[in-house]
Design a protein around this motif. Structure first.
Motif, short mmCIF file in Angstrom:
data_model
loop_
_atom_site.label_atom_id
_atom_site.label_comp_id
_atom_site.label_asym_id
_atom_site.label_seq_id
_atom_site.Cartn_x
_atom_site.Cartn_y
_atom_site.Cartn_z
N GLY A 88 -24.88 89.26 7.46
CA GLY A 88 -23.56 89.89 7.36
C GLY A 88 -22.64 89.02 6.51
N SER A 89 -22.74 87.73 6.70
CA SER A 89 -21.92 86.78 5.94
C SER A 89 -22.23 86.90 4.45
N ILE A 90 -23.49 87.02 4.12
CA ILE A 90 -23.90 87.11 2.71
C ILE A 90 -23.50 88.45 2.11
N GLU A 91 -23.75 89.53 2.82
CA GLU A 91 -23.40 90.87 2.29
C GLU A 91 -21.93 90.93 1.97
N ASP A 92 -21.15 90.38 2.87
CA ASP A 92 -19.71 90.40 2.72
C ASP A 92 -19.27 89.64 1.46
N ARG A 93 -19.88 88.50 1.22
CA ARG A 93 -19.41 87.65 0.13
C ARG A 93 -19.90 88.10 -1.25
N SER A 154 -38.70 68.82 -2.34
CA SER A 154 -38.79 68.89 -3.79
C SER A 154 -37.38 68.78 -4.34
N PRO A 155 -37.15 67.81 -5.26
CA PRO A 155 -35.76 67.49 -5.63
C PRO A 155 -34.99 68.66 -6.24
N GLU A 156 -35.68 69.56 -6.97
CA GLU A 156 -34.92 70.59 -7.67
C GLU A 156 -34.57 71.79 -6.80
N VAL A 157 -35.12 71.82 -5.58
CA VAL A 157 -34.93 72.99 -4.73
C VAL A 157 -33.57 72.96 -4.03
N CYS A 158 -32.86 74.10 -4.07
CA CYS A 158 -31.63 74.24 -3.31
C CYS A 158 -31.97 74.70 -1.90
N ASN A 159 -31.45 74.01 -0.93
CA ASN A 159 -31.75 74.36 0.45
C ASN A 159 -30.52 74.18 1.33
N VAL A 160 -30.30 75.16 2.22
CA VAL A 160 -29.26 75.01 3.23
C VAL A 160 -29.96 74.83 4.57
N GLY A 161 -29.78 73.68 5.12
CA GLY A 161 -30.48 73.38 6.36
C GLY A 161 -29.54 72.93 7.46
N LEU A 162 -30.13 72.33 8.44
CA LEU A 162 -29.39 71.99 9.64
C LEU A 162 -29.93 70.68 10.18
N GLU A 163 -29.10 70.00 10.97
CA GLU A 163 -29.57 68.78 11.62
C GLU A 163 -30.50 69.16 12.77
N ASP A 164 -31.68 69.65 12.43
CA ASP A 164 -32.56 70.20 13.46
C ASP A 164 -33.06 69.13 14.43
N GLN A 165 -33.51 68.02 13.86
CA GLN A 165 -34.04 66.98 14.75
C GLN A 165 -32.95 66.44 15.66
N LYS A 166 -31.78 66.22 15.08
CA LYS A 166 -30.65 65.73 15.87
C LYS A 166 -30.32 66.72 16.99
N GLY A 167 -30.36 68.02 16.67
CA GLY A 167 -30.07 69.04 17.67
C GLY A 167 -31.07 68.98 18.82
N LYS A 299 -23.71 79.05 7.00
CA LYS A 299 -24.99 78.97 6.30
C LYS A 299 -25.03 80.00 5.18
N GLY A 300 -24.55 81.20 5.47
CA GLY A 300 -24.49 82.26 4.46
C GLY A 300 -23.54 81.90 3.34
N LYS A 320 -29.28 69.78 -1.48
CA LYS A 320 -29.69 69.91 -0.07
C LYS A 320 -28.44 69.78 0.79
N ILE A 321 -28.04 70.89 1.34
CA ILE A 321 -26.87 70.87 2.21
C ILE A 321 -27.37 70.93 3.65
N ILE A 322 -27.01 69.94 4.43
CA ILE A 322 -27.43 69.92 5.83
C ILE A 322 -26.19 70.14 6.69
N LEU A 323 -26.15 71.26 7.35
CA LEU A 323 -25.00 71.56 8.19
C LEU A 323 -25.12 70.83 9.53
#
Lengths: 336, 336
Positions: A88-93, A154-167, A299-300, A320-323
């Motif tokens: 929904g966030s993506i469709e909206d934007r 992989s350095p060239e890859v764009c990724n939106v991730g999360l502090e999964d291990q910390k969570g 994330k969206g 690499k964006i880690i939320l």
């Protein structure tokens, strides 16, 4: 009918300039000119035909959300509130940026090729992507893409991730600090280098810090759905030793709670439970679910920012964006 | 690269025949030939370029789900589990028929025109459509469309609906039979000729049968979301006369239950509540929610059947499909 040339004539610019504005190549045009052209387009009610443009430019103003691996068996990719908020966030934007959203479940490389070659998408956003043959095919397509929650290194890859291990660590530590020592880990199937594996690592890290040996019999993996969660709740009700439960998704935790309750197990009196996501289900469960918060809407937003930057050939400072995650305390955990 | 002509040559048929198969115009080709051509296409890994075809045919193999009127403010059209199941059902089915899914929120006729003129969609599926200027524009487009849950009274329109009034009647009658006389009606904003109005009519019909006068102060309308539901639960907790609540959406009922509980109101001891939809939230609420069942997956299946029939110029026996409702008894209602 108004044509592109009419717009150019009235604005006193070339057709190429108008085209650049329509195609969101704003960096090549001054802000004033963009404004002027947009006003004329709006006043004249001019709507470019995307199909013709697509053929000419070899790229469509369509952004695809491609769902790999999430099968219909588990209710499809739309069953989890996380995905709904995210989509929904993506469709909206993208709507406000002149793009259209295509949604596609893809099972293999051929499915991917079918989408790509048919539509020449401007870009793709992938959920559930791993480092394998499928990813190699994504790369070969040479179009902008953004991965969501991927651990592809992989350095060239764009990724939106999360502090999964910390969570995973925070959730487990929260239970340990409250005296729990027999803690079930409940999740969808753990895949190497996926988010669930990272959350499992966090779980193990916390156990280790508290000197609690890891017991593989406390790991429960299954399809993610309410009914599977309820069934797992039944199973967990039979194990009196387990006092704490960590679920890597709120929707799973909600199902487990319903299953436990049906078997007469009280939460948090008999068993404590902590979830992951902090979606609206946490408000509905009884008691309300303590959980690890992540921002699906954000994330969206970030995914679209990374996508637009690629489409405009802007320099990208951080691929690499880690939320961040944080723990939200409600009423589903008690101290022993 | 394999071309359409290569396929035709190998199959011993004309290029037109291959094209018909690719374009899903199956009725013009014998089943054996369809099978043969599909095998060759699969073996040669031939993928037609949809963009080029779109331009030539003036129609794309894209089916759009167009969401009118459902605003982002209320979490967008994806917030309600009903829409997720419905959309998932559609995405799953059109994929196997060679179509792609575009999802779009449209606020006005210009938004609609933008989608249509840009993409020449094969067909559109509309949720939330009323008899007004917007609908007139839909008609003018002259492409196949299917309405969902619309009460537009026009013989040529394909619509997949529900026994809304009956559902409202059954829910209210269920409360009345159990001794409730002060029954709140909670819903999104009631619009003339929408599903909510029909459910309200069912509510009034049941009251009337039991000789209970209609009281407009018992009608509570608001945006549909968990947080709005929780707030409404607070309000309802202050009215001790209300013993029964009918919510026209489970997601709203779930929010109300959470709000009531926070204010110390017990369900069903102090207040009884019945929902509408029978989605997975009913399993999560405490107590589990008694509700009116509708089949969101089936709605998607029937919508696609009506769409495909139009695309193939097949005769359509029944353009208005009304799916049945039934009451599912759980634990949120008690007898007074």
């Amino acid at each position: 009918m108004t044509t592109l040339k009419d717009i150019a004539l009235e604005a006193g610019v070339s057709a190429t300039t108008v085209s650049n504005v329509i195609n969101n190549k704003w960096q090549r045009v001054s802000p004033e000119t963009v404004e002027k052209i947009k006003n004329i387009i709006s006043r004249k009610n001019y709507i470019p035909n995307m199909t013709a443009r697509t053929l000419a430019k070899n790229s469509s103003p369509i952004i695809g959300i491609i769902n790999h691996l999430i099968t219909r068996k588990s209710g499809g990719f739309m069953a989890d509130p996380f995905h709904n908020t995210f989509m929904g966030s993506i469709e909206d934007r993208i709507r406000n940026k002149g793009f259209f959203l295509m949604v596609r479940t893809v099972e293999d490389s051929r499915g991917l090729e079918e989408v790509f070659r048919n539509w020449n998408l401007a870009g793709m956003i992938f959920t559930g992507l791993f480092q394998d043959a499928f990813f190699d095919d994504v790369r070969k397509m040479q179009i902008p893409y953004v991965l969501i929650d991927s651990y592809i290194d992989s350095p060239e890859v764009c990724n939106v991730g999360l502090e999964d291990q910390k969570g995973g660590y925070m959730a487990t530590r929260y239970l340990l600090e409250r005296g729990h020592r027999v803690i079930a880990f409940t999740s969808p199937y753990v895949r190497r280098d996926g988010v669930v594996e990272k959350r499992l690592l966090g779980y193990m890290q916390a156990l280790s810090e508290f000197g609690v040996p890891f017991n593989p019999e406390l790991i429960f993996e299954q399809e993610i759905s309410i009914s599977e969660g309820v069934r797992l709740g039944y199973r967990l009700s039979e194990n009196r030793n387990i006092t704490g439960i960590f679920s890597t998704a709120d929707i799973l935790a909600a199902g487990i709670m319903a299953g436990l309750r049906k078997k007469g197990v009280r939460i948090p009196e008999d068993k404590s439970i902590i979830g992951f996501d902090d979606n609206y289900l946490c408000q509905i469960t009884y008691p309300r679910l303590t959980t690890i918060h992540q921002d699906a809407e954000e994330k969206g937003i970030v995914a679209i920012e990374l996508m637009i930057a690629q489409l405009m050939n802007k320099p990208i400072r951080e691929r690499k964006i880690i939320l961040p995650v944080r723990l939200v305390e409600r009423e589903s955990v008690r101290s022993l």
